[in-house]
Design a protein around this motif. Sequence first.
Motif, PDB file in Angstrom:
ATOM      1  N   GLY A   1     -33.481  -2.111  23.967  1.00  0.00           N
ATOM      2  CA  GLY A   1     -32.961  -0.891  23.377  1.00  0.00           C
ATOM      3  C   GLY A   1     -33.350   0.367  24.113  1.00  0.00           C
ATOM      4  O   GLY A   1     -32.905   1.464  23.750  1.00  0.00           O
ATOM      5  N   GLY A   2     -34.184   0.252  25.161  1.00  0.00           N
ATOM      6  CA  GLY A   2     -34.590   1.408  25.945  1.00  0.00           C
ATOM      7  C   GLY A   2     -33.429   1.991  26.740  1.00  0.00           C
ATOM      8  O   GLY A   2     -32.422   1.322  26.988  1.00  0.00           O
ATOM      9  N   LEU A   3     -33.574   3.245  27.147  1.00  0.00           N
ATOM     10  CA  LEU A   3     -32.485   3.968  27.809  1.00  0.00           C
ATOM     11  C   LEU A   3     -32.779   4.246  29.282  1.00  0.00           C
ATOM     12  O   LEU A   3     -33.899   4.611  29.640  1.00  0.00           O
ATOM     13  CB  LEU A   3     -32.232   5.300  27.103  1.00  0.00           C
ATOM     14  N   LEU A   4     -31.757   4.079  30.095  1.00  0.00           N
ATOM     15  CA  LEU A   4     -31.774   4.493  31.494  1.00  0.00           C
ATOM     16  C   LEU A   4     -30.855   5.691  31.611  1.00  0.00           C
ATOM     17  O   LEU A   4     -29.653   5.596  31.341  1.00  0.00           O
ATOM     18  CB  LEU A   4     -31.287   3.354  32.396  1.00  0.00           C
ATOM     19  N   ARG A   5     -31.406   6.857  32.001  1.00  0.00           N
ATOM     20  CA  ARG A   5     -30.622   8.089  32.126  1.00  0.00           C
ATOM     21  C   ARG A   5     -30.498   8.447  33.609  1.00  0.00           C
ATOM     22  O   ARG A   5     -31.498   8.499  34.328  1.00  0.00           O
ATOM     23  CB  ARG A   5     -31.288   9.240  31.370  1.00  0.00           C
ATOM     24  N   LEU A   6     -29.267   8.721  34.030  1.00  0.00           N
ATOM     25  CA  LEU A   6     -28.968   9.055  35.415  1.00  0.00           C
ATOM     26  C   LEU A   6     -28.205  10.369  35.473  1.00  0.00           C
ATOM     27  O   LEU A   6     -27.412  10.682  34.577  1.00  0.00           O
ATOM     28  CB  LEU A   6     -28.105   7.957  36.060  1.00  0.00           C
ATOM     29  N   ALA A   7     -28.417  11.133  36.532  1.00  0.00           N
ATOM     30  CA  ALA A   7     -27.635  12.348  36.768  1.00  0.00           C
ATOM     31  C   ALA A   7     -27.580  12.614  38.264  1.00  0.00           C
ATOM     32  O   ALA A   7     -28.562  12.403  38.978  1.00  0.00           O
ATOM     33  CB  ALA A   7     -28.244  13.547  36.039  1.00  0.00           C
ATOM     34  N   THR A   8     -26.427  13.075  38.737  1.00  0.00           N
ATOM     35  CA  THR A   8     -26.266  13.426  40.145  1.00  0.00           C
ATOM     36  C   THR A   8     -25.164  14.464  40.295  1.00  0.00           C
ATOM     37  O   THR A   8     -24.285  14.579  39.436  1.00  0.00           O
ATOM     38  CB  THR A   8     -25.918  12.188  41.001  1.00  0.00           C
ATOM     39  N   ASP A   9     -25.237  15.228  41.375  1.00  0.00           N
ATOM     40  CA  ASP A   9     -24.189  16.206  41.674  1.00  0.00           C
ATOM     41  C   ASP A   9     -23.321  15.736  42.837  1.00  0.00           C
ATOM     42  O   ASP A   9     -22.515  16.510  43.349  1.00  0.00           O
ATOM     43  CB  ASP A   9     -24.799  17.582  41.967  1.00  0.00           C
ATOM     44  N   TRP A  10     -23.486  14.485  43.243  1.00  0.00           N
ATOM     45  CA  TRP A  10     -22.659  13.920  44.320  1.00  0.00           C
ATOM     46  C   TRP A  10     -21.677  12.929  43.703  1.00  0.00           C
ATOM     47  O   TRP A  10     -22.077  11.890  43.173  1.00  0.00           O
ATOM     48  CB  TRP A  10     -23.521  13.219  45.366  1.00  0.00           C
ATOM     49  N   GLU A  11     -20.368  13.241  43.798  1.00  0.00           N
ATOM     50  CA  GLU A  11     -19.367  12.437  43.106  1.00  0.00           C
ATOM     51  C   GLU A  11     -19.379  10.976  43.542  1.00  0.00           C
ATOM     52  O   GLU A  11     -19.319  10.067  42.709  1.00  0.00           O
ATOM     53  CB  GLU A  11     -17.975  13.032  43.325  1.00  0.00           C
ATOM     54  N   ASP A  12     -19.456  10.731  44.856  1.00  0.00           N
ATOM     55  CA  ASP A  12     -19.388   9.337  45.290  1.00  0.00           C
ATOM     56  C   ASP A  12     -20.615   8.549  44.858  1.00  0.00           C
ATOM     57  O   ASP A  12     -20.529   7.348  44.598  1.00  0.00           O
ATOM     58  CB  ASP A  12     -19.167   9.244  46.800  1.00  0.00           C
ATOM     59  N   TYR A  13     -21.759   9.218  44.752  1.00  0.00           N
ATOM     60  CA  TYR A  13     -22.947   8.522  44.247  1.00  0.00           C
ATOM     61  C   TYR A  13     -22.795   8.252  42.751  1.00  0.00           C
ATOM     62  O   TYR A  13     -23.178   7.183  42.262  1.00  0.00           O
ATOM     63  CB  TYR A  13     -24.201   9.354  44.522  1.00  0.00           C
ATOM     64  N   ALA A  14     -22.238   9.200  42.006  1.00  0.00           N
ATOM     65  CA  ALA A  14     -21.993   8.972  40.584  1.00  0.00           C
ATOM     66  C   ALA A  14     -21.086   7.769  40.386  1.00  0.00           C
ATOM     67  O   ALA A  14     -21.323   6.921  39.509  1.00  0.00           O
ATOM     68  CB  ALA A  14     -21.385  10.218  39.950  1.00  0.00           C
ATOM     69  N   LEU A  15     -20.053   7.669  41.205  1.00  0.00           N
ATOM     70  CA  LEU A  15     -19.150   6.527  41.110  1.00  0.00           C
ATOM     71  C   LEU A  15     -19.876   5.233  41.459  1.00  0.00           C
ATOM     72  O   LEU A  15     -19.656   4.188  40.830  1.00  0.00           O
ATOM     73  CB  LEU A  15     -17.956   6.735  42.039  1.00  0.00           C
ATOM     74  N   GLN A  16     -20.753   5.287  42.472  1.00  0.00           N
ATOM     75  CA  GLN A  16     -21.528   4.108  42.828  1.00  0.00           C
ATOM     76  C   GLN A  16     -22.460   3.705  41.694  1.00  0.00           C
ATOM     77  O   GLN A  16     -22.573   2.523  41.360  1.00  0.00           O
ATOM     78  CB  GLN A  16     -22.337   4.363  44.094  1.00  0.00           C
ATOM     79  N   MET A  17     -23.147   4.693  41.107  1.00  0.00           N
ATOM     80  CA  MET A  17     -24.031   4.401  39.976  1.00  0.00           C
ATOM     81  C   MET A  17     -23.277   3.681  38.865  1.00  0.00           C
ATOM     82  O   MET A  17     -23.750   2.672  38.324  1.00  0.00           O
ATOM     83  CB  MET A  17     -24.630   5.701  39.433  1.00  0.00           C
ATOM     84  N   ARG A  18     -22.111   4.213  38.533  1.00  0.00           N
ATOM     85  CA  ARG A  18     -21.339   3.627  37.432  1.00  0.00           C
ATOM     86  C   ARG A  18     -20.893   2.214  37.766  1.00  0.00           C
ATOM     87  O   ARG A  18     -20.921   1.315  36.910  1.00  0.00           O
ATOM     88  CB  ARG A  18     -20.138   4.524  37.121  1.00  0.00           C
ATOM     89  N   GLU A  19     -20.502   1.980  39.021  1.00  0.00           N
ATOM     90  CA  GLU A  19     -20.071   0.651  39.431  1.00  0.00           C
ATOM     91  C   GLU A  19     -21.244  -0.330  39.412  1.00  0.00           C
ATOM     92  O   GLU A  19     -21.110  -1.477  38.963  1.00  0.00           O
ATOM     93  CB  GLU A  19     -19.444   0.709  40.825  1.00  0.00           C
TER      94      GLU A  19
ATOM     95  N   MET B   1     -23.962  -0.150  37.581  1.00  0.00           N
ATOM     96  CA  MET B   1     -24.369  -0.425  36.209  1.00  0.00           C
ATOM     97  C   MET B   1     -23.319  -1.232  35.455  1.00  0.00           C
ATOM     98  O   MET B   1     -23.653  -1.975  34.529  1.00  0.00           O
ATOM     99  CB  MET B   1     -24.665   0.885  35.480  1.00  0.00           C
ATOM    100  N   ARG B   2     -22.059  -1.123  35.868  1.00  0.00           N
ATOM    101  CA  ARG B   2     -21.011  -1.936  35.241  1.00  0.00           C
ATOM    102  C   ARG B   2     -21.279  -3.420  35.480  1.00  0.00           C
ATOM    103  O   ARG B   2     -20.939  -4.262  34.644  1.00  0.00           O
ATOM    104  CB  ARG B   2     -19.642  -1.540  35.800  1.00  0.00           C
ATOM    105  N   GLY B   3     -21.889  -3.725  36.604  1.00  0.00           N
ATOM    106  CA  GLY B   3     -22.183  -5.120  36.908  1.00  0.00           C
ATOM    107  C   GLY B   3     -23.559  -5.577  36.480  1.00  0.00           C
ATOM    108  O   GLY B   3     -23.974  -6.693  36.826  1.00  0.00           O
ATOM    109  N   ALA B   4     -24.290  -4.748  35.737  1.00  0.00           N
ATOM    110  CA  ALA B   4     -25.657  -5.088  35.316  1.00  0.00           C
ATOM    111  C   ALA B   4     -25.629  -5.760  33.947  1.00  0.00           C
ATOM    112  O   ALA B   4     -25.334  -5.115  32.928  1.00  0.00           O
ATOM    113  CB  ALA B   4     -26.516  -3.829  35.270  1.00  0.00           C
ATOM    114  N   ASP B   5     -25.922  -7.048  33.901  1.00  0.00           N
ATOM    115  CA  ASP B   5     -25.815  -7.815  32.662  1.00  0.00           C
ATOM    116  C   ASP B   5     -26.766  -7.329  31.570  1.00  0.00           C
ATOM    117  O   ASP B   5     -26.479  -7.510  30.378  1.00  0.00           O
ATOM    118  CB  ASP B   5     -26.077  -9.299  32.938  1.00  0.00           C
TER     119      ASP B   5
END
Length: 249
Positions: free
Chosen positions: A181-199, A201-205
Amino acid sequence: MPHPDADDLAPERRFRDKPVSFVRRSGRMTDAQEGAWEHLAPHYVIDVERDAAATSIRPGTVIDPVAVFGRDARRVVEIGSGQGHAIVNAALAHPDTDFIAVEVFRAGLARTMLDADRVGARNLRLVEANAPEVLEHLLPAESIDELWIFFPDPWHKSKHNKRRLVAPPFPPLAARALTGGGLLRLATDWEDYALQMREVMRGADDFAPAFEGEWAPRFEGRVMTAFERKGLAKGRDIRDLVYRRADRT
């Protein structure tokens, strides 16, 4: 975190078989920063056993957070804390929570100690080390409630993207340290890195999004720093993401 020059990587690569997501900068500190290491480090800095490299952690080295803080409380870890503006503010605002700042930039850690001492934030500890090794070796399993990564080095040149922290090897390390139930919080001002982060984490079971839509709302607990203002001034969008660690069975 400062954008790196690839030539500066030699001191850490000398001992490592994996690329690191930072540049170790050991420039001269001010007298005040040197004084912080002498007088404040005994309280704030967690002394760790090193492996071969200067910012490594010896495998098998694990801290006892209850012993470190003298109590059993909610715990938050920030990776890449820079000069400590976000985490010092958070520690002051939440005295019932214990905070750990992880950073390789020694002068930044010194500034963090000075600011924390000035405002009386005693529920904060610092670790001078490579973040993945902190998650893998230093923190006990299931020992933290939130993990923050705000504006990590974007390694914006495509040939350096492999050094980004939030990459496929990262979610299992984060999952190990976080409670169910713990939280991982991410923030970035680089769009391509934000997209990479989301991708990634999408694959993180072990994680699920804790937001609706494309991006999470800005985390209200993150103080607006000069770094974030600089990104906004350059016309960059700040993108937040937050993921919940699956409950453990």
